[in-house]
Design a protein around this motif. Structure first.
Motif, PDB file in Angstrom:
ATOM      1  N   LEU A 159      40.463  33.145  16.957  1.00  0.00           N
ATOM      2  CA  LEU A 159      39.821  34.181  17.755  1.00  0.00           C
ATOM      3  C   LEU A 159      39.273  33.408  19.086  1.00  0.00           C
ATOM      4  O   LEU A 159      38.521  32.583  18.783  1.00  0.00           O
ATOM      5  N   ARG A 160      39.318  33.920  20.145  1.00  0.00           N
ATOM      6  CA  ARG A 160      38.800  33.577  21.222  1.00  0.00           C
ATOM      7  C   ARG A 160      38.134  34.793  22.092  1.00  0.00           C
ATOM      8  O   ARG A 160      38.272  35.993  21.899  1.00  0.00           O
ATOM      9  N   SER A 161      37.105  34.125  22.816  1.00  0.00           N
ATOM     10  CA  SER A 161      36.506  35.237  23.915  1.00  0.00           C
ATOM     11  C   SER A 161      37.432  35.598  25.041  1.00  0.00           C
ATOM     12  O   SER A 161      38.522  34.810  25.241  1.00  0.00           O
ATOM     13  N   THR A 162      37.400  36.899  25.327  1.00  0.00           N
ATOM     14  CA  THR A 162      38.057  37.272  26.620  1.00  0.00           C
ATOM     15  C   THR A 162      36.766  37.616  27.760  1.00  0.00           C
ATOM     16  O   THR A 162      35.488  37.687  27.438  1.00  0.00           O
ATOM     17  N   VAL A 163      37.491  37.290  29.032  1.00  0.00           N
ATOM     18  CA  VAL A 163      36.782  37.571  29.998  1.00  0.00           C
ATOM     19  C   VAL A 163      37.238  38.581  30.831  1.00  0.00           C
ATOM     20  O   VAL A 163      38.409  38.763  30.971  1.00  0.00           O
ATOM     21  N   VAL A 164      36.162  39.687  31.380  1.00  0.00           N
ATOM     22  CA  VAL A 164      36.551  40.550  32.065  1.00  0.00           C
ATOM     23  C   VAL A 164      36.345  40.305  33.629  1.00  0.00           C
ATOM     24  O   VAL A 164      35.426  39.760  34.016  1.00  0.00           O
ATOM     25  N   TYR A 165      37.455  40.749  34.508  1.00  0.00           N
ATOM     26  CA  TYR A 165      37.157  40.541  35.643  1.00  0.00           C
ATOM     27  C   TYR A 165      37.548  41.819  36.718  1.00  0.00           C
ATOM     28  O   TYR A 165      38.365  42.869  36.248  1.00  0.00           O
ATOM     29  N   PHE A 166      37.060  41.991  37.755  1.00  0.00           N
ATOM     30  CA  PHE A 166      37.500  43.151  38.648  1.00  0.00           C
ATOM     31  C   PHE A 166      37.699  42.413  40.140  1.00  0.00           C
ATOM     32  O   PHE A 166      37.125  41.500  40.391  1.00  0.00           O
ATOM     33  N   LYS A 167      38.434  43.413  40.945  1.00  0.00           N
ATOM     34  CA  LYS A 167      38.622  42.833  42.240  1.00  0.00           C
ATOM     35  C   LYS A 167      38.521  44.238  43.047  1.00  0.00           C
ATOM     36  O   LYS A 167      39.079  45.262  42.769  1.00  0.00           O
ATOM     37  N   THR A 168      37.611  44.241  44.188  1.00  0.00           N
ATOM     38  CA  THR A 168      37.332  45.620  45.018  1.00  0.00           C
ATOM     39  C   THR A 168      38.563  45.405  46.119  1.00  0.00           C
ATOM     40  O   THR A 168      38.671  44.349  46.886  1.00  0.00           O
ATOM     41  N   LEU A 169      39.435  46.355  46.360  1.00  0.00           N
ATOM     42  CA  LEU A 169      40.083  46.388  47.479  1.00  0.00           C
ATOM     43  C   LEU A 169      39.906  47.035  48.446  1.00  0.00           C
ATOM     44  O   LEU A 169      39.358  48.424  48.348  1.00  0.00           O
ATOM     45  N   PHE A 170      40.090  46.612  49.717  1.00  0.00           N
ATOM     46  CA  PHE A 170      39.919  47.560  51.148  1.00  0.00           C
ATOM     47  C   PHE A 170      41.072  47.807  51.830  1.00  0.00           C
ATOM     48  O   PHE A 170      41.959  46.999  51.888  1.00  0.00           O
ATOM     49  N   PRO A 171      41.123  48.843  52.236  1.00  0.00           N
ATOM     50  CA  PRO A 171      42.492  49.202  53.087  1.00  0.00           C
ATOM     51  C   PRO A 171      42.701  48.421  54.217  1.00  0.00           C
ATOM     52  O   PRO A 171      41.721  47.883  54.624  1.00  0.00           O
TER      53      PRO A 171
END
Length: 171
Positions: A159-171
């Motif tokens: 069992l391992r930890s997961t990391v959540v990421y996001f990226k905001t895109l601009f036109p």
């Protein structure tokens, strides 16, 4: 030379190449939802499901080098009315023999360009904490949200930890 293309349906040879890609990726230690050793029939079944699901809610790109598939990535645009601005990035994989050659960067740029073109301004993903993939996302300015302990097993069953990421895109 690396080329990127969207795959909307696959020939038998492409299906075989995708199967070989996921086998090499998982059996090489990448935690993308499978345990090692990954059985060929499980890998084939996975790709059958993906290919059958391609459409508005799932898009697939492959990276090719000298006519050989060496990478792939999927994008799942949200089809929910309140989420038409976002999409989930999934299953970025690069064949072990093609790592360090810019394959993941090319795939990520293609996904981002497509997402912008269809009006998506937010991308999200999760990755195993401390994985090589995590450093790739950081390099491409993805923002870390946090981690979930004991989220999934790695390829060895731990069992391992997961990391959540996001990226905001601009036109």
């Amino acid at each position: 030379m690396i080329s990127i293309r969207r795959l909307e349906q696959a020939t038998p040879a492409e299906r075989q190449a995708l199967t070989e890609l996921i086998l090499a990726t998982v059996n090489g230690g990448a935690s993308i939802g499978f345990l090692a050793p990954l059985a060929p029939e499980v890998a084939e079944g996975y790709w059958q499901g993906v290919l059958a699901s391609l459409g508005p809610g799932l898009v697939l790109w492959v990276a090719e080098q000298d006519g050989r598939i060496v990478g792939s990535v999927q994008l799942a645009p949200s089809l929910r009315q309140n989420g038409l601005h976002r999409a989930d990035l999934m299953k970025l994989m690069v064949h072990p023999t093609a790592r360090g050659q810019g394959v993941s960067s090319r795939l990520l740029r293609e996904v981002e360009q497509f997402a912008r073109g269809v009006g998506r301004t937010l991308l999200v993903l999760d990755s195993e904490l401390g994985s090589t993939a995590e450093s790739v996302y950081q390099h491409h300015q993805w923002q870390r949200v946090g981690e979930i302990p004991g989220y999934a097993k790695d390829t060895g069953g731990v069992l391992r930890s997961t990391v959540v990421y996001f990226k905001t895109l601009f036109p």
